[in-house]
Design a protein around this motif. Sequence first.
Motif, mmCIF file in Angstrom:
data_model
loop_
_atom_site.group_PDB
_atom_site.id
_atom_site.type_symbol
_atom_site.label_atom_id
_atom_site.label_comp_id
_atom_site.label_asym_id
_atom_site.label_seq_id
_atom_site.Cartn_x
_atom_site.Cartn_y
_atom_site.Cartn_z
ATOM 1 N N GLY A 25 0.282 -1.067 0.090
ATOM 2 C CA GLY A 25 -0.179 -0.043 -0.550
ATOM 3 C C GLY A 25 1.295 1.534 -0.116
ATOM 4 O O GLY A 25 0.596 2.233 0.564
ATOM 5 N N TRP A 26 2.473 1.633 -0.265
ATOM 6 C CA TRP A 26 3.098 2.385 -0.529
ATOM 7 C C TRP A 26 3.462 3.534 -1.759
ATOM 8 O O TRP A 26 3.711 4.191 -1.416
ATOM 9 C CB TRP A 26 4.255 1.910 0.278
ATOM 10 C CG TRP A 26 4.197 2.280 1.676
ATOM 11 C CD1 TRP A 26 4.309 1.109 2.398
ATOM 12 C CD2 TRP A 26 4.628 2.887 2.997
ATOM 13 N NE1 TRP A 26 4.526 0.690 3.547
ATOM 14 C CE2 TRP A 26 4.805 2.349 3.850
ATOM 15 C CE3 TRP A 26 3.995 4.605 2.807
ATOM 16 C CZ2 TRP A 26 4.496 3.201 5.138
ATOM 17 C CZ3 TRP A 26 4.270 5.235 4.174
ATOM 18 C CH2 TRP A 26 4.065 4.647 5.182
ATOM 19 N N TRP A 27 2.677 2.477 -2.522
ATOM 20 C CA TRP A 27 2.679 3.186 -4.173
ATOM 21 C C TRP A 27 1.664 4.683 -3.899
ATOM 22 O O TRP A 27 2.576 4.759 -4.770
ATOM 23 C CB TRP A 27 2.576 2.289 -5.040
ATOM 24 C CG TRP A 27 1.357 1.762 -4.880
ATOM 25 C CD1 TRP A 27 0.152 0.921 -4.405
ATOM 26 C CD2 TRP A 27 0.105 2.616 -5.868
ATOM 27 N NE1 TRP A 27 -1.584 1.227 -4.571
ATOM 28 C CE2 TRP A 27 -1.363 2.217 -5.419
ATOM 29 C CE3 TRP A 27 -0.299 3.523 -6.173
ATOM 30 C CZ2 TRP A 27 -2.705 2.979 -6.265
ATOM 31 C CZ3 TRP A 27 -1.136 4.314 -7.196
ATOM 32 C CH2 TRP A 27 -1.896 3.454 -6.655
ATOM 33 N N PRO A 28 0.676 4.376 -3.309
ATOM 34 C CA PRO A 28 0.556 6.295 -4.112
ATOM 35 C C PRO A 28 1.625 7.247 -2.912
ATOM 36 O O PRO A 28 1.683 7.937 -3.677
ATOM 37 C CB PRO A 28 -0.666 6.075 -2.263
ATOM 38 C CG PRO A 28 -1.156 4.982 -2.345
ATOM 39 C CD PRO A 28 0.470 4.213 -2.965
ATOM 40 N N LEU A 29 2.505 6.679 -2.223
ATOM 41 C CA LEU A 29 3.762 7.309 -1.323
ATOM 42 C C LEU A 29 4.842 7.850 -2.830
ATOM 43 O O LEU A 29 5.007 8.805 -3.119
ATOM 44 C CB LEU A 29 4.611 6.874 -0.502
ATOM 45 C CG LEU A 29 5.221 7.693 0.536
ATOM 46 C CD1 LEU A 29 4.879 9.121 0.518
ATOM 47 C CD2 LEU A 29 5.937 6.769 1.407
ATOM 48 N N THR A 66 12.005 5.887 -1.789
ATOM 49 C CA THR A 66 12.056 4.968 -3.031
ATOM 50 C C THR A 66 12.995 3.697 -2.546
ATOM 51 O O THR A 66 13.041 2.462 -2.605
ATOM 52 C CB THR A 66 12.672 6.118 -3.918
ATOM 53 O OG1 THR A 66 11.773 6.767 -4.583
ATOM 54 C CG2 THR A 66 13.600 4.379 -5.526
ATOM 55 N N ARG A 67 14.389 4.085 -1.610
ATOM 56 C CA ARG A 67 16.060 3.503 -1.180
ATOM 57 C C ARG A 67 15.294 2.715 -0.416
ATOM 58 O O ARG A 67 15.682 1.237 0.136
ATOM 59 C CB ARG A 67 16.581 3.980 -1.079
ATOM 60 C CG ARG A 67 18.156 2.619 -0.799
ATOM 61 C CD ARG A 67 18.501 2.185 -2.034
ATOM 62 N NE ARG A 67 18.860 1.178 -1.831
ATOM 63 C CZ ARG A 67 19.763 0.153 -2.496
ATOM 64 N NH1 ARG A 67 18.732 0.529 -3.303
ATOM 65 N NH2 ARG A 67 20.210 -0.693 -2.846
ATOM 66 N N LEU A 68 14.097 3.388 0.691
ATOM 67 C CA LEU A 68 13.771 2.586 2.255
ATOM 68 C C LEU A 68 12.342 1.167 0.972
ATOM 69 O O LEU A 68 12.241 0.458 1.917
ATOM 70 C CB LEU A 68 13.112 3.098 2.708
ATOM 71 C CG LEU A 68 14.103 4.331 3.353
ATOM 72 C CD1 LEU A 68 13.371 4.797 4.646
ATOM 73 C CD2 LEU A 68 15.202 3.632 4.401
#
Length: 373
Positions: free
Chosen positions: A54-58, A88-90
């Motif tokens: 669910g982190w893709w919107p960020l 992005t790296r995290l």
Amino acid sequence: MIRTLLQVVLLRDRTRVFDGFRHRRVLSALVLVYGLIMAIGISQEYVDSEEPDGWWPLLFAIYGGSFVLMLHSTLAAWRLATAGLLVTRLLMASEPELLGPWSLTWYIPVLLAVGMIHSGRVALVVGLVTAGMVVLITGSGWTEYLVPTIGILLLVLLLGYAFGARGRAEQRFHSERDEKAALVERARIAREMHDVVAHHMSLVVVRCETAPYRITDLSEAGRREFAELGAAARAAITDMQQLLGVLRAEDQRADRTPQPGLADIRALHADASVTETEVPEAVGLTAYRIVQEALTNAGRHAPGATTSVSVELVDRELRVLVRNTAGGPSLGGGGGHGLRGMRERVAVHGGSMTAEPTADGGFEVLAKIPVAR
């Protein structure tokens, strides 16, 4: 350097990437489309390669938002993009490269924009901070990618700075030209105001010198008073002439013709509506120059347009209105110096001026000049 660091990291920045470009709207639309493609691409890559938590919107917001910010503030876009490197790296820690294909093609345009627009000091600080962020997100792994990644990013920043050198030089040239034009116009205003004031001071001298012959039974004290006033007026005229010599160029000769006024406006526009009221000579000169410059601008930027001129006295205020309808394509030139000069002329009298487009596609200049009674 500390001030530059604060400018880069914290202070508000309003440098727009396409400010002054002729096709700014088209270029801005292309940038937004490119940002949308980058946002969709990185989001899709994250969903495909990582656990869809669910982190893709960020990621979508960071990648797309950086290009939206670029249109309003290049440094703000770089700040968001640089923070986005860490995010992005995290979120995509399993990637073998520090910057994948999507991240690289997203971050490079942001660096290019910063390098093209900002000064060398700002570009240097941006490069150092960018390199520091790359080192931070590298950690103890993937060190073999560290030097090549930093080298690519710094090279992009350097190329952007090199390409932007011409634009920065043109900005300095236009700034210096505008400043010189403003000084020239102010000197011209000062010379014209000198002629008006010298005329009135000459009248004072004449009246003081002829007072003993016009006034019967004038006492000796009165004669001395008028003589002293006449001498002071003559000294004032001499001082003004010396000052005018400083403002006039070496090869410029004094203009012996009378300064124009309200009565001469009809020579500029045959159908002008001009009040018959007497106004101070300096106010009449200012009104004439405003009409002259406004008509010149109309002929240059709206050739073939219909113009109208109205000069009337309303509540101890001389209102000068010059309108033109929409005309043909602009012939270019001018640079806005005429409008600046008109505003300065009106400001001498404590008045105000507006210059703005009209609803029918034309242009309107309205000056309000107080008239002392």
